[in-house]
Design a protein around this motif. Structure first.
Motif, PDB file in Angstrom:
ATOM      1  N   PHE A  98      -2.759 -19.689   0.087  1.00 53.52           N
ATOM      2  CA  PHE A  98      -1.370 -20.123   0.228  1.00 53.52           C
ATOM      3  C   PHE A  98      -0.409 -19.079  -0.333  1.00 53.52           C
ATOM      4  CE2 PHE A  98       2.270 -22.125  -1.910  1.00 53.52           C
ATOM      5  CZ  PHE A  98       2.889 -22.760  -0.840  1.00 53.52           C
ATOM      6  N   LEU A  99      -0.737 -18.517  -1.491  1.00 50.04           N
ATOM      7  CA  LEU A  99       0.147 -17.530  -2.116  1.00 50.04           C
ATOM      8  C   LEU A  99       0.100 -16.192  -1.377  1.00 50.04           C
ATOM      9  CD1 LEU A  99      -0.651 -18.255  -5.886  1.00 50.04           C
ATOM     10  CD2 LEU A  99       1.335 -19.031  -4.584  1.00 50.04           C
ATOM     11  N   LEU A 100      -1.099 -15.763  -0.969  1.00 51.19           N
ATOM     12  CA  LEU A 100      -1.228 -14.454  -0.331  1.00 51.19           C
ATOM     13  C   LEU A 100      -0.663 -14.451   1.083  1.00 51.19           C
ATOM     14  CD1 LEU A 100      -4.805 -13.495  -1.547  1.00 51.19           C
ATOM     15  CD2 LEU A 100      -2.641 -12.500  -2.299  1.00 51.19           C
ATOM     16  N   GLN A 101      -0.549 -15.609   1.704  1.00 57.10           N
ATOM     17  CA  GLN A 101       0.085 -15.671   3.016  1.00 57.10           C
ATOM     18  C   GLN A 101       1.593 -15.506   2.928  1.00 57.10           C
ATOM     19  OE1 GLN A 101      -1.893 -19.448   4.193  1.00 57.10           O
ATOM     20  NE2 GLN A 101      -2.316 -18.412   6.117  1.00 57.10           N
ATOM     21  N   ARG A 102       2.151 -15.647   1.742  1.00 57.56           N
ATOM     22  CA  ARG A 102       3.591 -15.540   1.559  1.00 57.56           C
ATOM     23  C   ARG A 102       4.018 -14.244   0.889  1.00 57.56           C
ATOM     24  NH1 ARG A 102       1.957 -20.243   2.416  1.00 57.56           N
ATOM     25  NH2 ARG A 102       3.279 -21.958   3.116  1.00 57.56           N
ATOM     26  N   ALA A 103       3.125 -13.601   0.164  1.00 57.31           N
ATOM     27  CA  ALA A 103       3.483 -12.348  -0.521  1.00 57.31           C
ATOM     28  C   ALA A 103       2.244 -11.484  -0.678  1.00 57.31           C
ATOM     29  CB  ALA A 103       4.112 -12.639  -1.883  1.00 57.31           C
ATOM     30  N   GLY A 104       2.430 -10.189  -0.479  1.00 59.45           N
ATOM     31  CA  GLY A 104       1.334  -9.242  -0.665  1.00 59.45           C
ATOM     32  C   GLY A 104       1.309  -8.618  -2.040  1.00 59.45           C
ATOM     33  N   THR A 105       2.390  -8.793  -2.795  1.00 62.47           N
ATOM     34  CA  THR A 105       2.453  -8.333  -4.187  1.00 62.47           C
ATOM     35  C   THR A 105       2.831  -9.527  -5.053  1.00 62.47           C
ATOM     36  OG1 THR A 105       3.122  -6.099  -3.533  1.00 62.47           O
ATOM     37  CG2 THR A 105       3.537  -6.753  -5.805  1.00 62.47           C
ATOM     38  N   ILE A 155      -3.770 -14.885   7.989  1.00 59.93           N
ATOM     39  CA  ILE A 155      -2.835 -13.771   8.167  1.00 59.93           C
ATOM     40  C   ILE A 155      -2.076 -13.600   6.859  1.00 59.93           C
ATOM     41  CG2 ILE A 155      -0.865 -12.894   9.469  1.00 59.93           C
ATOM     42  CD1 ILE A 155      -1.782 -14.579  11.818  1.00 59.93           C
ATOM     43  N   TYR A 156      -2.380 -12.515   6.148  1.00 58.45           N
ATOM     44  CA  TYR A 156      -1.791 -12.283   4.841  1.00 58.45           C
ATOM     45  C   TYR A 156      -0.516 -11.459   4.960  1.00 58.45           C
ATOM     46  CZ  TYR A 156      -6.295 -13.914   3.125  1.00 58.45           C
ATOM     47  OH  TYR A 156      -7.396 -14.675   2.874  1.00 58.45           O
ATOM     48  N   ALA A 157       0.363 -11.641   3.995  1.00 56.12           N
ATOM     49  CA  ALA A 157       1.648 -10.946   3.990  1.00 56.12           C
ATOM     50  C   ALA A 157       1.462  -9.489   3.554  1.00 56.12           C
ATOM     51  CB  ALA A 157       2.618 -11.662   3.041  1.00 56.12           C
ATOM     52  N   PRO A 158       2.371  -8.596   3.957  1.00 53.85           N
ATOM     53  CA  PRO A 158       2.280  -7.198   3.508  1.00 53.85           C
ATOM     54  C   PRO A 158       2.682  -7.061   2.046  1.00 53.85           C
ATOM     55  CG  PRO A 158       4.261  -7.532   4.818  1.00 53.85           C
ATOM     56  CD  PRO A 158       3.478  -8.817   4.902  1.00 53.85           C
ATOM     57  N   GLN A 159       2.373  -5.906   1.477  1.00 56.63           N
ATOM     58  CA  GLN A 159       2.655  -5.674   0.067  1.00 56.63           C
ATOM     59  C   GLN A 159       4.149  -5.570  -0.218  1.00 56.63           C
ATOM     60  OE1 GLN A 159       0.494  -2.506  -1.769  1.00 56.63           O
ATOM     61  NE2 GLN A 159      -1.511  -3.221  -1.080  1.00 56.63           N
ATOM     62  N   SER A 170      -9.363 -12.207  -4.196  1.00 57.73           N
ATOM     63  CA  SER A 170      -8.833 -12.441  -2.849  1.00 57.73           C
ATOM     64  C   SER A 170      -7.773 -11.410  -2.482  1.00 57.73           C
ATOM     65  CB  SER A 170      -8.244 -13.851  -2.761  1.00 57.73           C
ATOM     66  OG  SER A 170      -9.231 -14.834  -3.026  1.00 57.73           O
ATOM     67  N   ALA A 171      -6.938 -11.027  -3.445  1.00 56.13           N
ATOM     68  CA  ALA A 171      -5.914 -10.022  -3.176  1.00 56.13           C
ATOM     69  C   ALA A 171      -6.533  -8.666  -2.864  1.00 56.13           C
ATOM     70  CB  ALA A 171      -4.973  -9.918  -4.375  1.00 56.13           C
ATOM     71  N   GLU A 172      -7.576  -8.308  -3.575  1.00 54.27           N
ATOM     72  CA  GLU A 172      -8.246  -7.028  -3.301  1.00 54.27           C
ATOM     73  C   GLU A 172      -8.855  -7.025  -1.906  1.00 54.27           C
ATOM     74  OE1 GLU A 172     -11.688  -4.166  -5.318  1.00 54.27           O
ATOM     75  OE2 GLU A 172     -11.217  -6.134  -6.163  1.00 54.27           O
ATOM     76  N   ARG A 173      -9.428  -8.150  -1.500  1.00 55.35           N
ATOM     77  CA  ARG A 173     -10.031  -8.235  -0.170  1.00 55.35           C
ATOM     78  C   ARG A 173      -8.966  -8.227   0.928  1.00 55.35           C
ATOM     79  NH1 ARG A 173     -12.311 -12.763  -0.848  1.00 55.35           N
ATOM     80  NH2 ARG A 173     -10.869 -14.061   0.331  1.00 55.35           N
ATOM     81  N   ALA A 174      -7.784  -8.777   0.632  1.00 57.24           N
ATOM     82  CA  ALA A 174      -6.713  -8.866   1.629  1.00 57.24           C
ATOM     83  C   ALA A 174      -5.779  -7.663   1.599  1.00 57.24           C
ATOM     84  CB  ALA A 174      -5.899 -10.142   1.390  1.00 57.24           C
ATOM     85  N   ASN A 175      -6.153  -6.613   0.873  1.00 55.12           N
ATOM     86  CA  ASN A 175      -5.308  -5.412   0.742  1.00 55.12           C
ATOM     87  C   ASN A 175      -3.956  -5.767   0.125  1.00 55.12           C
ATOM     88  OD1 ASN A 175      -4.761  -2.664   0.906  1.00 55.12           O
ATOM     89  ND2 ASN A 175      -3.911  -2.821   2.968  1.00 55.12           N
ATOM     90  N   SER A 176      -3.977  -6.683  -0.834  1.00 57.85           N
ATOM     91  CA  SER A 176      -2.776  -7.074  -1.557  1.00 57.85           C
ATOM     92  C   SER A 176      -2.908  -6.650  -3.012  1.00 57.85           C
ATOM     93  CB  SER A 176      -2.549  -8.584  -1.450  1.00 57.85           C
ATOM     94  OG  SER A 176      -2.433  -8.981  -0.099  1.00 57.85           O
TER      95      SER A 176
END
Length: 496
Positions: A328-335, A221-225, A369-375
């Motif tokens: 770990f990083l993308l779960q805490r921030a989307g940008t 579950i990734y964080a929003p932007q 990973s950010a591109e795939r997670a919409n981040s």
């Protein structure tokens, strides 16, 4: 033409018998010869084009659109395009009279040759090399799901009437990815399939890569932007700052290089090479120019396999750690905001640390990973912002030595960990640079957060008025002396 729809890859091992192993080995060997023949034709055309009068005239023209257009037309006239090399590869396949691979696989080999030649022509890469028998070809793919076919109902790859069984783990992820196409709500279009050959512990293993249309199933579950984080990468670790969390983490903590083991294997290989090829070396031990083919003993082959397996395990562990840290990083921030660094400079200045962690590879992994997670991963200009030098209190820049790991907050007695301070500044940077008003406003919350993590401390002075924190945290000699003093006190206590 490159597809515009998103694609993700699922890799699964193949279970093959001896007959299928021989079939695949023969097909990959023919693919290698086809690759070399196509590359030879392409390099020949390139040489003839560069020797032509029209090329020399075009090269002497002033730079501009007209010159670029003439270069492009000249390149097309010699067939040095992707479609041209695909045609050349298929013509070589027809001329050989062999049917180990089909026309679509041959065209994909021509496309691979073009990509290597394109990097050489336009991106400053090295000249493409031919593939030796020992190296071989590592993958063969089709253009769609009609040559190398994945059959969901049979759970197998079918290629030229060979049924190659897949080993599919019984997990929810693979059940969702490889869903039965009978259920329309779970259908994923198969773009094409690829067969990959890898060497594991000296033995050849076969894998299938199924390229599917769409986005992969979500396992995290990734964080929003709207959630913003600043990170500051270093040679062996990175600092991150989020308004609710901050810290220092190591990149690839599970990678153990074992330099002594690698050094022993390399010395053994060198001794074996010199013993088997005494005529290839000068009296001073240097290699003679243009030696004859090298003799390789069975013992040397085993040592080379052992060394290659060691490096393969290191690369696999490094890649796994990169994925865990990226999640770990993308779960805490989307940008995520990060300085745009030169990772080649990291290699020159911090060779061992960069070899172990692979910081440049991690940043690339994070972007994918950010591109795939919409981040988003936003790269900042390090030369303009100078985040390791900026002080919001005084609104000035002060260059620090590399050994100064703590930043003094203005003229106060507050010391902030240097990398975390850079991540804090990156988190709140704007298009116009540092927003000093906002930084001072957010510092009250950030100070409490960093103090709880031990990343922000108040300076204490000793009897001579010298800050103890500065002595302990910035002076290697003082740290060494302090350790020796503690050790001597411990010895005295033990004697008592």
């Amino acid at each position: 033409m490159k597809s515009t729809t998103p694609t993700f890859v699922v890799e699964l091992p193949l279970s093959v018998n001896d007959q299928q192993n021989r079939f695949l080995t023969k097909a990959f060997e023919f693919g290698r010869t086809l690759y070399n023949a196509t590359l030879s034709s392409a390099l020949g055309k390139l040489q003839r084009m560069r020797q032509s009068q029209l090329w020399r005239e075009t090269r002497s023209m002033p730079k501009g659109k007209t010159r670029s257009k003439r270069f492009s037309d000249l390149q097309k006239s010699y067939g040095l395009t992707e479609n041209g090399l695909r045609t050349i590869a298929n013509n070589h396949r027809k001329a050989s009279g062999r049917n180990d691979i089909d026309a679509h696989e041959a065209q994909c080999i021509g496309r691979t040759v073009w990509r290597a030649l394109e990097r050489y022509l336009f991106l400053g890469a090295g000249k493409p090399r031919f593939k030796s028998f020992r190296q071989g070809l590592n993958s063969i793919e089709g253009t769609d799901n009609h040559e190398i076919m994945f059959k969901t109902e049979r759970q197998a790859i079918i290629w030229r009437k060979q049924v190659l069984k897949l080993i599919i783990p019984d997990t929810d992820y693979f059940k969702e990815v490889l869903a039965d196409p009978i259920e329309p709500t779970q259908t994923k279009r198969i773009k094409y399939c690829r067969i990959v050959r890898r060497t594991l512990n000296g033995k050849k293993r076969w894998f299938a890569q199924i390229c599917l249309e769409g986005m992969p199933p979500v396992r995290k579950i990734y964080a929003p932007q709207s959630e913003v984080m600043g990170i500051d990468p270093g040679p062996s670790g990175l600092a991150y700052f989020h308004p609710q969390e901050a810290g220092l983490v190591r990149v690839a903590p599970n990678v153990d290089m074992q330099e002594k083991t690698i050094g022993r294997l390399q010395r053994k290989i060198d001794r074996s090479r010199r013993a088997n090829n005494p005529g290839h070396f000068n009296e001073d031990g240097t290699v003679k120019p243009f030696p004859e083919p090298w003799k390789v003993s069975h013992r040397m082959e085993k040592l080379q396999v052992k060394l290659a397996e060691h490096h393969r395990c290191l690369a696999a562990t490094r890649k796994r750690d990169h994925g865990e840290l990226a999640n770990f990083l993308l779960q805490r921030a989307g940008t995520i905001k990060i300085e745009k660094n030169s990772y080649r400079s990291y290699q020159r200045n911090f060779g061992k640390s960069t070899t172990r962690t692979g910081m440049g590879a991690f940043v690339s992994h994070l972007k994918r990973s950010a591109e795939r997670a919409n981040s988003r991963v936003v790269e900042l200009n390090a030369y303009e912002l100078k985040m390791s030098q900026y002080d919001p209190i005084t609104d000035t820049y002060r260059k620090k030595a590399l050994k100064e790991r703590w930043h003094r907050w203005g003229e106060t007695d507050i010391l902030v960990q240097r990398d975390v301070m850079s991540a804090f500044l990156a988190c709140y940077v704007t298009d116009n640079g540092h927003d000093r008003t906002r930084l001072l406003k957010e510092w009250a919350t950030a100070e409490a957060l960093l103090s709880d993590s031990g990343l922000c401390q108040h300076e204490l002075c000793n009897d001579q008025g010298i800050p103890q924190e500065v002595l302990r945290l910035t002076s290697p000699k003082a740290k060494k002396a302090e350790g020796a003093e503690k050790k001597s006190i411990a010895n005295i206590l033990c004697r008592k």
